[in-house]
Design a protein around this motif. Structure first.
Motif, PDB file in Angstrom:
ATOM      1  N   SER A 567       0.832  -1.209   0.000  1.00 41.54           N
ATOM      2  CA  SER A 567       0.000   0.000   0.000  1.00 41.54           C
ATOM      3  C   SER A 567       0.865   1.257   0.000  1.00 41.54           C
ATOM      4  O   SER A 567       0.586   2.226  -0.728  1.00 41.54           O
ATOM      5  CB  SER A 567      -0.924   0.012   1.224  1.00 41.54           C
ATOM      6  OG  SER A 567      -1.748  -1.126   1.251  1.00 41.54           O
ATOM      7  N   THR A 568       1.932   1.238   0.792  1.00 43.62           N
ATOM      8  CA  THR A 568       2.820   2.402   0.859  1.00 43.62           C
ATOM      9  C   THR A 568       3.504   2.641  -0.475  1.00 43.62           C
ATOM     10  O   THR A 568       3.589   3.779  -0.960  1.00 43.62           O
ATOM     11  CB  THR A 568       3.873   2.193   1.962  1.00 43.62           C
ATOM     12  OG1 THR A 568       3.218   1.945   3.209  1.00 43.62           O
ATOM     13  CG2 THR A 568       4.765   3.421   2.099  1.00 43.62           C
ATOM     14  N   VAL A 569       3.987   1.567  -1.084  1.00 40.42           N
ATOM     15  CA  VAL A 569       4.662   1.702  -2.384  1.00 40.42           C
ATOM     16  C   VAL A 569       3.704   2.255  -3.431  1.00 40.42           C
ATOM     17  O   VAL A 569       4.042   3.179  -4.190  1.00 40.42           O
ATOM     18  CB  VAL A 569       5.236   0.337  -2.831  1.00 40.42           C
ATOM     19  CG1 VAL A 569       5.708   0.404  -4.283  1.00 40.42           C
ATOM     20  CG2 VAL A 569       6.377  -0.082  -1.930  1.00 40.42           C
ATOM     21  N   ALA A 573       4.191   5.873  -5.114  1.00 41.65           N
ATOM     22  CA  ALA A 573       4.403   5.884  -6.559  1.00 41.65           C
ATOM     23  C   ALA A 573       3.306   6.677  -7.266  1.00 41.65           C
ATOM     24  O   ALA A 573       3.567   7.432  -8.207  1.00 41.65           O
ATOM     25  CB  ALA A 573       4.439   4.456  -7.081  1.00 41.65           C
ATOM     26  N   ALA A 574       2.066   6.525  -6.809  1.00 39.38           N
ATOM     27  CA  ALA A 574       0.962   7.269  -7.419  1.00 39.38           C
ATOM     28  C   ALA A 574       1.144   8.769  -7.212  1.00 39.38           C
ATOM     29  O   ALA A 574       0.919   9.571  -8.124  1.00 39.38           O
ATOM     30  CB  ALA A 574      -0.365   6.805  -6.828  1.00 39.38           C
ATOM     31  N   PHE A 581       2.211  11.306 -15.509  1.00 42.38           N
ATOM     32  CA  PHE A 581       2.370   9.963 -16.084  1.00 42.38           C
ATOM     33  C   PHE A 581       1.659   9.862 -17.444  1.00 42.38           C
ATOM     34  O   PHE A 581       0.546  10.355 -17.619  1.00 42.38           O
ATOM     35  CB  PHE A 581       1.787   8.923 -15.117  1.00 42.38           C
ATOM     36  CG  PHE A 581       1.930   7.504 -15.612  1.00 42.38           C
ATOM     37  CD1 PHE A 581       3.152   6.864 -15.561  1.00 42.38           C
ATOM     38  CD2 PHE A 581       0.837   6.835 -16.141  1.00 42.38           C
ATOM     39  CE1 PHE A 581       3.280   5.560 -16.002  1.00 42.38           C
ATOM     40  CE2 PHE A 581       0.960   5.538 -16.600  1.00 42.38           C
ATOM     41  CZ  PHE A 581       2.191   4.896 -16.527  1.00 42.38           C
ATOM     42  N   HIS A 582       2.333   9.240 -18.396  1.00 36.79           N
ATOM     43  CA  HIS A 582       1.749   8.983 -19.717  1.00 36.79           C
ATOM     44  C   HIS A 582       1.809   7.486 -19.980  1.00 36.79           C
ATOM     45  O   HIS A 582       2.858   6.864 -19.852  1.00 36.79           O
ATOM     46  CB  HIS A 582       2.520   9.737 -20.810  1.00 36.79           C
ATOM     47  CG  HIS A 582       2.477  11.226 -20.640  1.00 36.79           C
ATOM     48  ND1 HIS A 582       1.352  11.979 -20.907  1.00 36.79           N
ATOM     49  CD2 HIS A 582       3.424  12.107 -20.206  1.00 36.79           C
ATOM     50  CE1 HIS A 582       1.598  13.254 -20.666  1.00 36.79           C
ATOM     51  NE2 HIS A 582       2.857  13.360 -20.236  1.00 36.79           N
ATOM     52  N   PHE A 687      -1.574  -2.790  -7.543  1.00 38.34           N
ATOM     53  CA  PHE A 687      -0.132  -3.017  -7.579  1.00 38.34           C
ATOM     54  C   PHE A 687       0.286  -3.585  -8.935  1.00 38.34           C
ATOM     55  O   PHE A 687       1.307  -3.178  -9.510  1.00 38.34           O
ATOM     56  CB  PHE A 687       0.271  -3.970  -6.452  1.00 38.34           C
ATOM     57  CG  PHE A 687       1.761  -4.133  -6.309  1.00 38.34           C
ATOM     58  CD1 PHE A 687       2.552  -3.080  -5.882  1.00 38.34           C
ATOM     59  CD2 PHE A 687       2.371  -5.339  -6.612  1.00 38.34           C
ATOM     60  CE1 PHE A 687       3.920  -3.232  -5.744  1.00 38.34           C
ATOM     61  CE2 PHE A 687       3.740  -5.499  -6.489  1.00 38.34           C
ATOM     62  CZ  PHE A 687       4.519  -4.442  -6.052  1.00 38.34           C
ATOM     63  N   GLY A 688      -0.502  -4.531  -9.445  1.00 42.43           N
ATOM     64  CA  GLY A 688      -0.183  -5.093 -10.753  1.00 42.43           C
ATOM     65  C   GLY A 688      -0.253  -4.049 -11.849  1.00 42.43           C
ATOM     66  O   GLY A 688       0.599  -4.004 -12.751  1.00 42.43           O
TER      67      GLY A 688
END
Length: 764
Positions: A567-569, A573-574, A581-582, A687-688
């Protein structure tokens, strides 16, 4: 100087080898350490101290072990070692036969060495290190009676408060070093405008004051000092009259040349100093415990010193320097006298004490002289100090009347408290409960007698101090245009009448009131709003938060740790990638996929769904094996057969181990509720998706090949191997591979041990 500082630490290291001798026969031997240091520092008084004596040894990170002895450092060094001699000698009798006497001497010597290092440091980083060492060593001294819960609590509170100030000092030092490009204190102070013109000026000033206020028990950080009275009396004497609490005052002295030109510096010091001196003075009259009275009068004295440094004139700085010595002499003597009373009568309550002059007349004279010095009676050193305080306030640049009134009120209350502590236990009739009290041995009354005699000597001949001590200290603090005269008699002026009024008012309070009986209940009633209570509540809130955090994030379940980590990652990252992001996706990516690749992808996806949805452990393990084998085939397709063989071996071993473990487990149970499955599914998809996006982003970006080309060019030349992957694993990353093999071997041994584990019949 470095040897003088190291001597205390070396002595502490030798204690384990000499402890029995010190405990049984040579209790006075440790006093030779501060005595030799006091004699060495005293030589500067006779040979004449140059502007400064310095020595430096390069250390690390731009810092150096730099030590400087100038006039200011010398005053504090003489107090530290001089009072140290008397405290060490006093301990030999006061704590005689104590089972931990050698350990006590070790703590005391470490503290003395740390204080010497602090006042002699020429480098700000070095000063900070010794600053923290004083906090740590005082923690052991305050909590010396560690089997008593109040002692442990007091030690922790003192460490927390002074440790907080230490962090503030470190931050200030780092910022000042950044602005000046050096950590040498003398170089820092050469150009004060570097700080005053900096946008960090207010921050630096606040951090310096926080450090000084916490160490020197200024309001609202004062509460640790009365609590520290749980320490043995020699500790109270040493830490709270001449050393530790004066460390913050020393810091204000040392850095005042850089800040005294700014009004904010003086205003903050005067306001906080005034509040502290009045607060401590008032509270000292509400206590009936001798050490409690002395603790609060110490707080008031420290407020007075801060107040004087805030005024900032040459006269005020001189008064502060003199008062540092005045307070050390009379307060250390009164602490030692309180220890004698406690040692001989087993009580420190002035309501139970009285008439002790009949059984210990010499001690009563010592206490009487010390109390008179504290009240500023003529012919005592305290009289000189009080006169200089009034001269400083009357000739200040601000509100002279208000400042003088504040000083007068504090001095009256402190003088009365000194009478209660120094005269009340020895006056009047001897209570029947104390009729068996005997006179103390010389080892107890000699140290305070030396201090009382010095209070009288310097009171009658104050001029002896100016040339060797005060003038060099004033020079060390900057250009001095005016040197005040130190003499016993200044005539019938306003200062004289203020002193006489102080004495008369203090005497009247002592003779005609008993505030500790009438108002002694007030502290308990107002305890809910006391700074100590607020600080302890904040500490409890911090502890409760830590417990809650620990329960939430350290649950002991691996699945929750994985959940939190993923969840933290995803969240981080988000937050970083989504704004810009593209999604790099082109139809050519699909068109170029071959039929057998589509088959492998279908097998992979199907196996994932089977693993997640099946109710059979064996089916899940088999499906996971299929996933691994499909990935192996992908490696083969893309030209990495060696990697495929490694992956194939690992997956095969993993499937076998899982099957063997499953053989020992109970039947499959559905323990996970539906909501948790939905949560885990959503998180897995997120995550995936995140990983997929990262992969596509990487694939669409230009591919630097410098590293690949390096291995291609050097695999055969350096390692004589044609298989580049093998060369990387075995040669270029040989140590990493060896560690990975070791980890796998350890894991395999652990699994094997679990498989062979058998429950012995009868064991629980």
């Amino acid at each position: 100087m470095a040897i003088a500082i190291l001597a205390g630490f070396i002595f502490a290291l030798l204690v384990p080898f000499t402890g029995k001798i010190i405990h049984d026969k040579l209790q006075f031997l440790p006093a030779l350490l501060p005595l030799s240091l006091f004699i060495w520092f005293s030589t500067f008084l006779f040979i004449g101290l140059p502007p400064s004596i310095s020595e430096s040894t390069e250390w690390a990170f731009g810092a150096s072990l730099s030590f400087v002895c100038d006039g200011l450092s010398l005053i504090f060094a003489l107090l530290i070692t001089g009072v140290g001699v008397l405290v060490f000698a006093y301990c030999a009798t006061y704590m005689k036969k104590h089972p931990y006497l050698p350990r006590f001497y070790a703590y005391l010597s470490i503290f003395m060495a740390s204080m010497l290092g602090l006042v002699l440091s020429g480098n700000a980083i070095t000063l900070f290190i010794f600053w923290e060492l004083t906090s740590i060593s005082s923690f052991f001294l305050i909590g010396f009676n560690n089997r008593e819960e109040p002692s442990r609590k007091s030690a922790l509170v003192a460490l927390a408060v002074t440790g907080f100030g230490g962090l503030a000092l470190l931050a200030a030092v780092l910022i000042m070093g950044y602005l000046t490009g050096t950590y040498e204190i003398s170089a820092m102070l050469q150009n004060p405008e570097v700080f005053t013109d900096s946008p960090y000026f207010v921050l630096i000033l606040v951090l310096i004051l926080l450090a000084a206020f916490t160490k020197s028990a200024q309001f609202p950080f004062h509460f640790w000092l009365p609590g520290a009275m749980k320490a043995p009396t020699p500790v109270s004497t040493y830490l709270h009259s001449a050393t530790m609490v004066k460390a913050g005052i020393y810091l204000l002295f040392r850095f005042s040349p850089a800040f005294r030109s700014e009004a904010l510096w003086g205003e903050l010091l005067m306001v906080i100093g005034a509040i502290t001196m009045l607060y401590g003075a008032f509270h000292s009259l509400l206590r009936s415990d001798l050490k409690g009275i002395l603790a609060y009068t110490t707080i008031s004295a420290l407020g007075t010193l801060t107040f004087l440094i805030g005024i900032g004139t040459e006269l005020a700085i001189t008064a502060a320097l003199i008062f540092v010595m005045v307070h050390a002499l009379y307060k250390a003597a009164l602490f030692l006298v309180a220890g004698i009373a406690d040692h001989q009568t087993h009580t420190r309550d002035i309501q139970l004490l009285g008439g002790l002059r009949k059984v210990m007349p010499l001690v009563s004279i010592i206490a009487f002289v010390s109390a008179l010095s504290g009240a500023g009676i003529p012919l005592t050193f305290g009289f000189i100090g009080k006169d200089l305080i009034y001269e400083s306030t009357l000739h200040s640049n601000g509100s002279a009347v208000l400042l003088t009134f504040i000083a007068l009120a504090a001095n009256v209350l402190v003088g009365a408290a000194g009478f209660f502590a120094g005269i009340k236990p020895f006056a009047g009739k001897l209570p029947a409960a104390l009729s068996t009290t005997v006179a103390p041995v010389a080892g107890l009354w000699l140290p305070p007698m030396v201090l009382a005699v010095l209070s009288l000597f310097f009171g009658m001949f104050p001029g002896f101090l100016f040339e060797p001590l005060i003038a060099p200290a004033l020079n060390a603090l900057g250009d001095v245009a005016y040197y005040p005269q130190l003499k016993l008699w200044h005539g019938f002026n306003s200062v004289f009448w203020l002193s006489m009024g102080t004495i008369a008012a203090a005497t009247a309070i002592y003779l005609f009131t008993k505030p500790y009986m009438v108002l002694g209940h007030l502290p308990a009633k107002l305890n809910f709003m006391a700074p100590e209570t607020i600080a302890l509540r904040m500490g409890k809130l911090y502890t409760d938060t830590a417990v809650y955090w620990n329960k939430g994030f350290q649950s002991g379940y691996l699945r929750y740790y994985i959940l939190i980590s993923i969840s933290t990652v995803v969240a981080l990252a988000a937050a970083v990638h989504l704004p810009g992001f593209h999604w790099h996706f082109e139809l050519d990516m699909i068109r170029n996929v071959t039929p057998y690749e589509w088959i492998l992808i279908t097998i992979l996806i199907s196996s994932v769904f089977i693993t997640v949805l099946t109710d059979s452990r064996l089916t899940a393990v088999a499906a996971m094996g299929v996933i691994g084998f499909a990935i192996c085939l992908i490696f083969v397709i893309y030209g990495a057969p060696d990697l495929a063989m490694t992956q194939f071996s690992i997956d095969t071993l993993t499937v076998i181990l899982f099957v063997l473990v499953l053989y020992k487990l109970p039947r499959y149970l559905k323990l996970t509720p539906g909501a948790s499955k939905v949560r885990d599914g959503i998180l897995s998809i997120l995550f995936g998706t995140f990983i997929t996006g990262i992969v596509l982003d990487v694939l669409s970006a230009p591919k630097p090949n410098e590293v690949s080309q390096f291995y291609m060019d050097n695999a055969y030349l350096l390692a004589k191997g044609k298989n580049v992957v093998n060369v990387i694993l075995v040669d270029f990353r040989g140590l990493d591979t060896m560690i990975e093999i070791t980890v796998l071997a350890v894991a395999a041994i652990g699994v094997f041990g679990l498989l062979k584990l058998r429950t012995v019949k009868g064991e629980s």
